[in-house]
Design a protein around this motif. Structure first.
Motif, mmCIF file in Angstrom:
data_model
loop_
_atom_site.group_PDB
_atom_site.id
_atom_site.type_symbol
_atom_site.label_atom_id
_atom_site.label_comp_id
_atom_site.label_asym_id
_atom_site.label_seq_id
_atom_site.Cartn_x
_atom_site.Cartn_y
_atom_site.Cartn_z
ATOM 1 N N LEU A 189 -0.893 4.437 4.720
ATOM 2 C CA LEU A 189 -1.202 5.681 4.015
ATOM 3 C C LEU A 189 -0.641 6.912 4.719
ATOM 4 N N ILE A 207 0.833 -1.202 0.000
ATOM 5 C CA ILE A 207 0.000 0.000 0.000
ATOM 6 C C ILE A 207 0.869 1.254 0.000
ATOM 7 N N CYS A 238 -6.844 8.485 3.299
ATOM 8 C CA CYS A 238 -6.674 7.827 4.594
ATOM 9 C C CYS A 238 -7.794 8.226 5.543
ATOM 10 N N ILE A 275 -3.858 -0.522 6.827
ATOM 11 C CA ILE A 275 -4.107 0.333 5.669
ATOM 12 C C ILE A 275 -3.866 1.803 6.005
ATOM 13 N N ALA A 317 0.662 3.881 -2.985
ATOM 14 C CA ALA A 317 0.134 5.198 -2.632
ATOM 15 C C ALA A 317 1.100 6.319 -2.992
#
Length: 438
Positions: A129, A42, A79, A125, A46
């Motif tokens: 972020l 991620i 986020c 997650i 990102a």
């Protein structure tokens, strides 16, 4: 009248416990490894760096620093949306969350699978972020969840299941941070508060297995790369003098974060506060990319002598503020790495002032000692903090001398403040009860 020799206790329960211990280590290792790889994936997607290499030499900070200001703001806004609506859905539609400590102390040590998994994934997650909270709770929850399921399937007793749930949490910590002994000590000192042999063996076995299993995807790497620091009288003296300061700072940090957690919303205001909070963090990250993530970046920069005193002081104020604001907005996560980072930044400020009087000690040496002292008091785990910091940084054993001095002073000051606060609370309750009686 004849006497018979007592039969030995059946070995089957012991074999089942041993099997669950091994399987818990394997399961927690795979779970921790999967969560860590998901975090890296991620982060790379990102911020657009090292897409083809999840575990490489380019750090999260390097990827964030290379990203545009618009991208940083956009990622943090995303986020906020994920955190706000994600935890709102968990609270609204999921079964009530059961913390690891609650599971260990209750008559039913099992944790709800769907809610716990969603809770863990949301933490990973959001931290990936850029959330300033820690990622260590998620692998601990997954490890405990796996251990509870295995214990139930194997027909272990309630007491044995509690033990395995605790071991699963330690194994998850060991896997994601490559700290086999730190994971085991965490179980013994923090979760079970026992160093009995019947607890020590499964805690060590499960944590070591989990860490080794996680090597398959994460490698046998230390969390922080630090230069060699020599032990000196200067550093030891600073550790003795400044240890209590870290205890006071950690006490204040715990008070702030505890109140923020208690006031966090669970209803419709959660998404609104979350989006606003993370948007502000994204705007701050335009000028200070070091603040993004769980705090590993400023800690690493501090250990490597790459921060000035002024920048360290600025980052410390921002990190404390956004950690508290994120908890108040309803985001979830741990405080292990954030606390360690705060200690490192505070140590750079205090160490920089100290060098004006007694020069000669590198700033990074102060940062390692300060991080240990702050972590010990903020998490109330002096032994675990020492073991974790040694495994995190792999410093020479000589460094245990200033670390022990600082931790001792920090814990003493912290316990003194806790005792005074408890006494004031009891006095207030007594006065309130007397007033009602009158």
């Amino acid at each position: 009248m004849s006497t018979s020799t007592p039969r030995p206790a059946p070995a089957e329960p012991l074999f089942r416990l041993a099997a669950v211990t091994v399987l818990t280590g394997i399961g927690a290792g795979l779970g921790g490894m999967a969560l860590a790889l998901l975090l890296h994936l991620i982060q790379h997607l990102a911020y657009g760096y090292s897409i083809t290499l999840l575990v490489g030499h380019e750090s999260f900070y390097e990827g964030v620093a290379a990203a545009s200001a618009e991208r940083r703001i956009g990622v943090l806004l995303a986020c906020g949306v994920i955190a706000g609506f994600g935890w709102f859905a968990v609270y609204r539609y999921g079964r009530p969350l059961v913390s690891i400590k609650k599971a260990i102390s209750s008559g039913d040590p099992l944790m709800p699978p769907a809610t716990t998994t969603a809770h863990a994934l949301l933490q990973i997650i959001t931290v990936a972020l850029g959330s300033p909270l820690g990622r260590e709770v998620a692998p601990r929850e997954v490890g405990s969840l796996i251990a509870g399921w295995l214990s139930r399937y194997a027909g272990l007793s309630i007491e044995q299941t509690r033990l395995m749930v605790a071991c699963g949490a330690g194994a998850g910590l060991a896997a994601v941070y490559n700290v086999p002994f730190g994971g085991a000590i965490f179980v013994l000192e923090v979760l079970l508060r026992s160093f009995e042999l019947r607890v020590v063996i499964p805690a060590l076995v499960s944590s070591v297995i989990a860490a080794v299993v996680a090597w398959l995807g994460l490698g046998d790497e230390s969390q922080y790369i630090v230069p060699h620091f020599a032990l000196s009288a200067n550093l030891v003296a600073w550790s003795i003098v400044m240890g209590p300061v870290f205890g006071v700072a950690a006490f204040a940090f715990v008070q702030l974060t505890s109140r923020a957690r208690a006031a966090a919303p669970k209803g419709w205001t959660l998404p609104l506060l979350s989006i606003a909070n993370f948007l502000v963090i994204g705007l701050l990250a335009v000028s200070f990319p070091q603040i993004l993530g769980n705090g590993k970046t400023p800690a690493q920069l501090g250990f490597s002598n790459e921060l000035t005193i002024g920048l360290a002081a600025t980052l410390l104020l921002i990190k404390v503020a956004i950690t508290v604001s994120s908890l108040r907005a309803g985001a979830q996560g741990g405080l292990l790495t954030p606390g360690m980072s705060n200690g490192a930044l505070l140590a750079i400020v205090l160490g920089g002032a100290w060098t004006l009087i007694w020069p000669g000690t590198p700033i990074g040496a102060f940062a390692i000692v300060g991080a240990t002292a702050f972590l010990a008091s903020s998490m109330n785990m002096p032994i675990t903090a020492l073991v974790l910091m040694v495994e995190f940084t792999r410093v020479d054993h000589d460094f245990l001398v200033p670390m022990l001095c600082a931790v001792a002073g920090s814990i003493a000051a912290n316990r003194l403040l806790e005792t005074k606060m408890k006494a004031r609370s009891e006095t207030a309750l007594t006065l309130g009860a007397n007033a009602e009686g009158a």
